[in-house]
Scaffold this motif. Structure first.
Motif, PDB file in Angstrom:
ATOM      1  N   GLU A  71      84.772 -11.102  41.829  1.00  0.00           N
ATOM      2  CA  GLU A  71      85.085 -10.263  42.990  1.00  0.00           C
ATOM      3  C   GLU A  71      86.335 -10.798  43.687  1.00  0.00           C
ATOM      4  OE1 GLU A  71      81.702  -8.974  45.394  1.00  0.00           O
ATOM      5  OE2 GLU A  71      82.693  -9.963  47.065  1.00  0.00           O
ATOM      6  N   ARG A  96      83.670  -1.060  40.566  1.00  0.00           N
ATOM      7  CA  ARG A  96      82.489  -1.183  41.420  1.00  0.00           C
ATOM      8  C   ARG A  96      82.731  -2.196  42.545  1.00  0.00           C
ATOM      9  NH1 ARG A  96      76.809   0.062  39.500  1.00  0.00           N
ATOM     10  NH2 ARG A  96      75.548  -0.965  41.065  1.00  0.00           N
ATOM     11  N   ILE A 157      79.848  -2.917  51.104  1.00  0.00           N
ATOM     12  CA  ILE A 157      78.430  -3.088  50.768  1.00  0.00           C
ATOM     13  C   ILE A 157      77.723  -4.070  51.698  1.00  0.00           C
ATOM     14  CG2 ILE A 157      78.718  -4.926  49.025  1.00  0.00           C
ATOM     15  CD1 ILE A 157      76.524  -3.377  47.389  1.00  0.00           C
ATOM     16  N   ILE A 158      78.441  -5.058  52.212  1.00  0.00           N
ATOM     17  CA  ILE A 158      77.776  -6.037  53.085  1.00  0.00           C
ATOM     18  C   ILE A 158      77.371  -5.363  54.404  1.00  0.00           C
ATOM     19  CG2 ILE A 158      78.100  -8.183  54.392  1.00  0.00           C
ATOM     20  CD1 ILE A 158      77.644  -8.613  51.353  1.00  0.00           C
ATOM     21  N   THR A 161      74.646  -2.856  53.758  1.00  0.00           N
ATOM     22  CA  THR A 161      73.340  -3.496  53.557  1.00  0.00           C
ATOM     23  C   THR A 161      72.753  -3.935  54.896  1.00  0.00           C
ATOM     24  OG1 THR A 161      73.998  -4.200  51.352  1.00  0.00           O
ATOM     25  CG2 THR A 161      72.133  -5.363  52.323  1.00  0.00           C
TER      26      THR A 161
ATOM     27  N   GLU B  45      78.629 -14.438  51.328  1.00  0.00           N
ATOM     28  CA  GLU B  45      78.390 -13.044  51.733  1.00  0.00           C
ATOM     29  C   GLU B  45      76.959 -12.855  52.244  1.00  0.00           C
ATOM     30  OE1 GLU B  45      80.721 -10.857  52.057  1.00  0.00           O
ATOM     31  OE2 GLU B  45      82.282 -12.049  51.099  1.00  0.00           O
ATOM     32  N   PHE B  49      74.312 -11.657  56.509  1.00  0.00           N
ATOM     33  CA  PHE B  49      73.116 -10.898  56.897  1.00  0.00           C
ATOM     34  C   PHE B  49      72.316 -11.626  57.976  1.00  0.00           C
ATOM     35  CE2 PHE B  49      73.283  -9.465  52.212  1.00  0.00           C
ATOM     36  CZ  PHE B  49      74.106  -8.408  52.527  1.00  0.00           C
ATOM     37  N   ILE B  52      67.959 -14.302  57.080  1.00  0.00           N
ATOM     38  CA  ILE B  52      66.946 -13.487  56.387  1.00  0.00           C
ATOM     39  C   ILE B  52      66.494 -14.194  55.111  1.00  0.00           C
ATOM     40  CG2 ILE B  52      67.905 -11.324  57.284  1.00  0.00           C
ATOM     41  CD1 ILE B  52      68.846 -10.815  54.306  1.00  0.00           C
ATOM     42  N   SER B 141      79.443  -9.684  46.254  1.00  0.00           N
ATOM     43  CA  SER B 141      78.913  -8.980  47.429  1.00  0.00           C
ATOM     44  C   SER B 141      77.723  -8.112  47.044  1.00  0.00           C
ATOM     45  CB  SER B 141      79.997  -8.106  48.074  1.00  0.00           C
ATOM     46  OG  SER B 141      80.985  -8.916  48.651  1.00  0.00           O
ATOM     47  N   GLU B 142      77.835  -7.467  45.885  1.00  0.00           N
ATOM     48  CA  GLU B 142      76.728  -6.639  45.414  1.00  0.00           C
ATOM     49  C   GLU B 142      75.513  -7.517  45.115  1.00  0.00           C
ATOM     50  OE1 GLU B 142      77.804  -3.624  42.619  1.00  0.00           O
ATOM     51  OE2 GLU B 142      76.104  -2.518  43.421  1.00  0.00           O
ATOM     52  N   ALA B 144      74.826 -10.327  46.661  1.00  0.00           N
ATOM     53  CA  ALA B 144      74.258 -10.703  47.960  1.00  0.00           C
ATOM     54  C   ALA B 144      73.331  -9.589  48.470  1.00  0.00           C
ATOM     55  CB  ALA B 144      75.376 -10.974  48.968  1.00  0.00           C
ATOM     56  N   ALA B 145      73.780  -8.342  48.298  1.00  0.00           N
ATOM     57  CA  ALA B 145      72.960  -7.197  48.716  1.00  0.00           C
ATOM     58  C   ALA B 145      71.683  -7.121  47.881  1.00  0.00           C
ATOM     59  CB  ALA B 145      73.770  -5.900  48.563  1.00  0.00           C
ATOM     60  N   ALA B 148      69.204  -9.599  48.992  1.00  0.00           N
ATOM     61  CA  ALA B 148      68.569  -9.197  50.249  1.00  0.00           C
ATOM     62  C   ALA B 148      67.562  -8.077  50.049  1.00  0.00           C
ATOM     63  CB  ALA B 148      69.641  -8.757  51.257  1.00  0.00           C
ATOM     64  N   ARG B 149      67.887  -7.109  49.211  1.00  0.00           N
ATOM     65  CA  ARG B 149      67.060  -5.891  49.126  1.00  0.00           C
ATOM     66  C   ARG B 149      66.270  -5.759  47.827  1.00  0.00           C
ATOM     67  NH1 ARG B 149      69.515  -1.051  49.475  1.00  0.00           N
ATOM     68  NH2 ARG B 149      67.631  -0.198  50.374  1.00  0.00           N
ATOM     69  N   VAL B 152      69.357  -2.380  43.100  1.00  0.00           N
ATOM     70  CA  VAL B 152      70.776  -2.111  42.866  1.00  0.00           C
ATOM     71  C   VAL B 152      70.872  -0.740  42.193  1.00  0.00           C
ATOM     72  CG1 VAL B 152      70.710  -3.324  40.621  1.00  0.00           C
ATOM     73  CG2 VAL B 152      72.897  -3.075  41.810  1.00  0.00           C
ATOM     74  N   TRP B 153      71.960  -0.005  42.468  1.00  0.00           N
ATOM     75  CA  TRP B 153      72.078   1.335  41.847  1.00  0.00           C
ATOM     76  C   TRP B 153      72.837   1.256  40.532  1.00  0.00           C
ATOM     77  CZ3 TRP B 153      76.755   3.641  40.689  1.00  0.00           C
ATOM     78  CH2 TRP B 153      77.902   3.116  41.313  1.00  0.00           C
TER      79      TRP B 153
END
Lengths: 170, 421
Positions: A71, A96, A157-158, A161, B45, B49, B52, B141-142, B144-145, B148-149, B152-153
């Protein structure tokens, strides 16, 4: 926030610019975006960083951003002040990653032959339109999916989210 | 309408049995991978948040393989940050400095099973498709998301069916099959697509060669590359004490975007010429140019497994690396290094005057080793030879199989293994 219109000067790059040419592997241990930006394209175009202006646009040939998933590459480009990359085609992960960071990746086959270095380019992201203001030519691209636009609208995205995590709490 | 293997796996992982290629789904990966190259940025990244928890710490596998053994103070600090993060957040699957390359460890220790989905902050996460697993890469970053969740899509990809006929004859390697595909697809012919391997030639391939082949599909742009479960995969997991393999198979009437046939019986040793994995030529033809080399590298997640090192050793046995060539061999994992010791391969390498490195990604991108100076020529078993991949932007890089690289190291120029025996 997605700007309705972005205008900038075009910087041309060739085919198969892999992420290692965008940001050399030796800088990957770094995580600070500004530090990464200071080394963008260092190996293949050392003068690039000092010449560009905020809001400028990269125009490249096929398979831009191939190679490593780092990234660091789109981050270095974005934090160097580039607002969008228009290319004949992109590698999947770079495309992406760019969306996730709010660096607009725009794929238009053949576009590299239609925009020259130094041309003024206008992008209308929501309409899926690119205009070469220098030649007055107009091109279209497939608009982003609504959920992608929402993510970019939130700032990447951060931030997106964060919004989703907070929505769950509420 | 029938489904491809990629469609079936993503339908299962998303709980959307009716989905098909082109549909965007939310997937809960079964395993999540990161390493010391993308991990520090992912942690940075994730910190945004706030305070969490990780959604599924038990699914996360962390590897320290790119900047090892701790090459610089920055690398050592990154490793420290990762260890502390794992301790604080309950990540127990930590593969520390010296254990080896993430993709190899994932396969070697059967950390994931066929039919599962692995998402990693590494483009070569596709490697694990050699074991029937859907692997694909994302950015920090994706990730990191995802930490957290937990989801992913993905857009379910269309699939290229690759049918392999006949069988390879050693030392022709999975690498040569991959280069044959690159000659057809170039570096973007599979972009956004899945690749699925069929035919008696695919079923006859060893796990090592399957992993190599899937690994290189990323260089064609693929989102994933998969071997359907067969007896070879079942036997591999049985060796690891795992017998409950979910045998998802593509449907007979699955719809493929394209079909490619390769006859392995007549496949020659191939090399990728500078500066793209897509510029493929027969090694025997390049040999005629007597292209001198300065460095030969064997290792990386493409070709650092025991089958690769055996093929290299078969060429190097009783020979010496050419006096103007420096040769570096880096086994992919600690277990592979031990096997080299047990089987006498280390002795062969050292007697040939090759250097042997600590298990790591190392020479793939000149991470602490294997760099070239301006105008120097290198041949490597790695996956990429783009400009500046190994240090100087004026370095010249060829890609080849372990046997081709070993034969070239001995000859002092890029050559075909068969021709020089």
């Amino acid at each position: 926030m997605i700007q309705k219109s972005l205008t900038g000067t075009a910087w041309k790059f060739g085919a198969e610019i892999d992420t290692g040419q965008i940001i050399p592997g030796k800088y990957i241990p770094l995580t600070d975006p500004m530090e990464l930006a200071s080394h963008v394209f260092e190996g293949i175009r050392p003068d690039f960083r000092s010449c560009i202006h905020h809001g400028d646009i990269i125009v490249a040939e096929r398979n831009f951003g191939c190679g490593s998933s780092r990234e660091h590459a789109p981050k270095a480009i974005r934090f160097a002040g580039i607002s969008a990359v228009i290319a004949d085609s992109f590698a999947r992960i770079f495309y992406r990653n760019s969306l996730n960071l709010g660096l607009l990746p725009i794929a238009i086959p053949g576009i590299s032959k239609k925009i020259a270095e130094g041309d003024q380019v206008e992008i209308l992201p929501l309409e899926g339109v690119v205009k070469n203001l220098t030649t007055q030519e107009k091109f279209t691209f497939e608009p982003y999916e609504p959920f992608i636009l929402e993510m970019i609208e939130h700032g990447g995205i951060i931030e997106h989210t964060k919004f989703l995590l907070n929505s769950v709490k509420l | 309408m029938g489904k491809t293997l990629a469609e079936k796996i993503l339908c299962r992982a998303s709980g959307r049995p009716d989905a098909h290629s082109g549909v965007i789904v939310q997937v809960e990966p079964d395993a999540i991978l990161t390493h010391d190259h993308q991990g520090p940025m992912t942690i940075r990244e994730f910190g945004k948040f706030g305070d969490i928890e990780l959604s599924h710490p038990e699914r996360i596998h962390v590897f320290m393989d790119h900047r090892t053994p701790s090459q610089t103070e920055v690398a050592a600090t990154n490793h420290k940050i990762m260890r502390e993060f794992c301790r604080e957040h309950g990540i127990t699957h930590v593969n520390d400095v010296g254990t080896g390359i993430c993709h190899d460890l994932l396969a070697e220790q059967a950390m994931v099973k066929p039919g599962e989905v692995v998402v990693g902050t590494d483009s070569h996460t596709v490697t694990i498709g050699g074991l029937g697993v859907f692997g694909t890469g994302v950015g920090s970053s994706e990730m990191a998301a995802l930490w957290a969740r937990g989801t992913v899509w993905f857009k379910i990809p269309s699939t290229i069916k690759v049918v392999l006929k006949g069988s390879i004859h050693p030392p022709i390697n999975g690498k040569d099959i991959a280069l044959a595909l690159l000659k057809i697809l170039n570096t973007d012919g599979a972009t956004y697509k899945a690749m699925e391997f069929h035919g008696e030639g695919a079923r006859a391939l060893s796990i090592g060669n399957r992993l190599t082949l899937c690994n290189m599909c990323l260089e064609m742009g693929a989102k994933t590359a998969i071997f359907p479960v067969d007896d070879v995969i079942r036997a591999y997991y049985a060796e690891h004490g795992i017998t409950d393999i979910e045998a998802l198979q593509p449907d007979e009437d699955a719809v493929y975007e394209r079909e490619i046939h390769i006859d392995l019986d007549v496949l020659p040793a191939l090399v990728a010429l500078p500066d793209s994995p897509g510029k493929v030529a027969e090694a025997a033809l390049v040999r005629q140019e007597r292209r001198r080399i300065d460095q030969a590298l064997i290792g990386t997640c493409t070709n650092g497994r025991i089958n690769d090192l055996r093929e290299a050793a078969a060429v190097l046995k009783g020979k010496k690396v050419h006096e103007s060539v420096r040769m570096l061999i880096v086994p992919a994992t600690r277990q592979v290094l031990k096997q080299c010791l047990d089987e006498g391969l280390l002795e062969i390498f050292l007697n040939a005057n090759a250097m042997v490195g600590v298990p790591a990604c190392g020479p793939c991108g000149a991470y602490g080793m294997g760099a070239v100076a301006a105008d120097e020529v290198c041949i490597t078993t790695g996956s990429r030879n783009f400009i500046a991949r190994l240090g100087s932007p004026k370095g010249i890089i060829y890609l080849g199989s372990p046997a081709t690289v070993a034969a070239s190291a001995v000859a002092g120029y890029v050559t075909d293994y068969a021709e020089d025996q």
